[in-house]
Design an enzyme around this catalytic site. Sequence first.
Site, PDB file in Angstrom:
ATOM      1  N   LYS A 133       0.880  -1.172   0.088  1.00  0.00           N
ATOM      2  CA  LYS A 133       0.088  -0.276  -0.109  1.00  0.00           C
ATOM      3  C   LYS A 133       0.928   1.087   0.115  1.00  0.00           C
ATOM      4  CE  LYS A 133      -4.124  -1.778   0.380  1.00  0.00           C
ATOM      5  NZ  LYS A 133      -5.084  -1.387   1.328  1.00  0.00           N
ATOM      6  N   GLN A 184      -2.126 -12.684  10.063  1.00  0.00           N
ATOM      7  CA  GLN A 184      -2.345 -12.357   8.703  1.00  0.00           C
ATOM      8  C   GLN A 184      -0.908 -12.212   7.873  1.00  0.00           C
ATOM      9  OE1 GLN A 184      -4.698  -8.875   9.933  1.00  0.00           O
ATOM     10  NE2 GLN A 184      -3.061  -7.582   9.460  1.00  0.00           N
ATOM     11  N   ASP A 217      -2.924  -6.204   0.054  1.00  0.00           N
ATOM     12  CA  ASP A 217      -1.479  -6.458   0.623  1.00  0.00           C
ATOM     13  C   ASP A 217      -1.388  -7.376   1.606  1.00  0.00           C
ATOM     14  OD1 ASP A 217      -2.922  -4.721   2.291  1.00  0.00           O
ATOM     15  OD2 ASP A 217      -1.025  -3.662   2.861  1.00  0.00           O
ATOM     16  N   ASP A 264      -4.780  -8.360  17.008  1.00  0.00           N
ATOM     17  CA  ASP A 264      -5.618  -7.633  16.034  1.00  0.00           C
ATOM     18  C   ASP A 264      -6.631  -8.344  15.703  1.00  0.00           C
ATOM     19  OD1 ASP A 264      -5.445  -5.211  14.265  1.00  0.00           O
ATOM     20  OD2 ASP A 264      -5.399  -6.962  12.699  1.00  0.00           O
ATOM     21  N   ASN A 265      -7.945  -8.030  15.799  1.00  0.00           N
ATOM     22  CA  ASN A 265      -9.007  -8.536  15.283  1.00  0.00           C
ATOM     23  C   ASN A 265      -9.346 -10.122  15.602  1.00  0.00           C
ATOM     24  OD1 ASN A 265      -9.983  -6.369  13.767  1.00  0.00           O
ATOM     25  ND2 ASN A 265      -8.796  -6.784  12.022  1.00  0.00           N
ATOM     26  N   GLU A 311      -8.263  -6.772  20.355  1.00  0.00           N
ATOM     27  CA  GLU A 311      -8.861  -5.256  19.808  1.00  0.00           C
ATOM     28  C   GLU A 311      -9.853  -6.078  18.874  1.00  0.00           C
ATOM     29  OE1 GLU A 311      -8.592  -3.166  15.862  1.00  0.00           O
ATOM     30  OE2 GLU A 311      -8.197  -5.139  16.112  1.00  0.00           O
ATOM     31  N   LYS A 341       0.273   4.696   9.508  1.00  0.00           N
ATOM     32  CA  LYS A 341       0.231   3.137   9.182  1.00  0.00           C
ATOM     33  C   LYS A 341       0.671   3.101   7.973  1.00  0.00           C
ATOM     34  CE  LYS A 341      -3.360  -0.164   9.029  1.00  0.00           C
ATOM     35  NZ  LYS A 341      -4.764  -0.650   9.176  1.00  0.00           N
ATOM     36  N   TYR A 342       0.853   4.046   6.985  1.00  0.00           N
ATOM     37  CA  TYR A 342       1.188   3.874   5.576  1.00  0.00           C
ATOM     38  C   TYR A 342       2.377   4.911   5.354  1.00  0.00           C
ATOM     39  CZ  TYR A 342      -3.427   2.037   5.484  1.00  0.00           C
ATOM     40  OH  TYR A 342      -4.772   1.255   5.607  1.00  0.00           O
TER      41      TYR A 342
END
Length: 697
Positions: A288, A348, A383, A420-421, A449, A560-561
């Site tokens: 990204k 992930q 991604d 995360d998630n 989270e 984040k990017y």
Amino acid sequence: MQSHADHGADRRDEARQALLDAPRIVVDRVSPCIDEGRFAVKRCVGRPVTVEADIFMDTHDKLGAQLLWRESDTASWHVVPMTLADNHRWNASFTPSAPGFYQFAVEAWRDEFATYRAGLLKKVLAGTDVALEIREGLLLLARLQAGQDHAQEEAFLAEAVKALEAPGEAQHLASGLEPSAFADLAPLLSAYAENQRDCLRILLSNELSRHVDSRDFVVRSRDFPLRIDRKAAAFSSWYEMFPRSQSGDASRHGTFDDVMRRLPAIRAMGFDTLYFPPIHPTGRINRKGRNNSLQAQPGDPGSPYAIGAEEGGHEAIHPELGTWEDFRRLKAQLADMGMNLALDFAIQCAPDHPWLTQHPEWFNWRPDGSIRYAENPPKKYEDIVNVDFYAPQAVPDLWLALRDILLLWASEGVDTFRVDNPHTKPLPFWEWVIREVQDEYPDVIFLSEAFTHPKMMNRLAKIGFTQSYTYFTWRNTKQELTEYLLALNDPDQTEFFRPNFFVNTPDINPRYLQHSGRPGFLVRAALAATLSGLWGISSGFELCEAEALPNSEEFRNSEKYEIRAWDWERPGNIIEDITTLNRLRSQYPALQTHLGVAFHPFHNDQVIFYSKHAPGSALPHARLIVVAVNLDPHHVQEGTMELPLHLLGLEDHDTVEVEDLVRGYRFDWHGKWQQLRMDPHDMPYAIWQIQRKGPVQ
């Protein structure tokens, strides 16, 4: 071949045994308890665990009860006598000294000797002839003595029996006893013969009752699970940062050494948990670009959540951050400063994660041979690809690999994982893997989270997550905040759910903050820091960073990017205010938990007014923390507030001593009705400590 008569006899024997085995004593409503003992209740080291149960039986016979507790990996039980409170409710407490998994149970029985003793006492008080009762006591002691296994108790009881049988011997035994709780019976005993008086002193003595094990109809509850965590599980202040943005130069990728140079400033603000988003190699396929654009430009670092590249996966460190030795030096500095390290655990993979070639069987491939990217329309995550937990060859190999990654980082000193998630991964996996990790590293904390529906958030907390993200981020009005905090204080929920009040995250730029300016940041910081024992900020919050992409809760130019360079002395920052809030949290136990909150009238819906008291403090409280917050970041608000003087045991017209904990001065308030005016551009919140006028007992 068994005859019909023999078969009938066997059935009668079985029925008789079943009736004898049926519990005569009721042990009911054991607490604390979650879903009848299915999940572990949560507590922290050094805090008493109070266990209660309803215990009763038919007849008016006396009962005894005890609490049994142990660490789950030990065979021996600790025993604590239980006390009858009222309405057949018994209780006892114990205080675990180390993190880990524990069990407790309640055991109850009919106390035959205590029942006899109570009946004997009634007759003595009535002045009746008790010669036969004394003989009954002798026979009871002799029978109980035969069942004793402890030599000391046998010796005592043998001497008691001898004294009761031989006239004149009882006085010698009685003279060696400690003063009895029944010493006030001396005038009543004067009506009896000398030897009877001495016998009664023995039979009614507390000392004898302590040596007599007269348990009958013993019943025991099931074993209830308990999880004990370190203090940071319930009280900690989190600071989230991207290590790559710590160089001070947007053109240079930050390193662990850059982070170490930032640590003193973060610790000075009062934060004790430093939290990193993923620090692993970042994928290059479908990387990204800035502001989540689909096309990365040369030099764009990509999202750290696209984990894995040719340099390694979840077990590796991004090479531009440094080496394992650099990481260990950072961890050592954190330990020296009394700080915890939290690492993101995101299950992930980037499309070039090594697992896709080493373990393709762990993924779900499409009919055309491609792999499905992570999707959350309208968000696109080309991604990222996800593993398939239930792929035919993923169980148990994938599960074990993920467990081993957590164990690896825990062995390197990572004592906290922000997951995360987790709600998008199997619940059985989390229940298993959290237990696996905490069995080996009892200090490890897991933060969930999961911004999802309440039932899933609660289930994640029940199966083992130590802390949980919450809806606080979107609770802005007085009514919303009040209802939400009262729900979090529901007695059932407090046994398993520890809320962490993050004011923002790299993914969430709350709309309230986008247009509220510096006062709005102060409002949210004050609410989070005083309403919960756990709160956190993402870097930039202290600078009031709130620029957003149009019509979204996404940050513009999000870390984040891209790599950011921050001016930590930027005008308008709230670093001093955050430092004050964290200092007050460390000084006042009432601010170290979301429990003990009560909301009080303030005749203006834009101002929320509440009190906090220290955990375990009984009414009336010696002191209270009271907080008022102007929820309107743009306008002055004023009104009348009602002080909770009744919580201090005071009348409506009484006077309290007040200490303004933010501004640092003292004064008195007279009566429960007080006027308050709050200018958000001056200070949108106030925190006071109030107590009775004069010395506090």
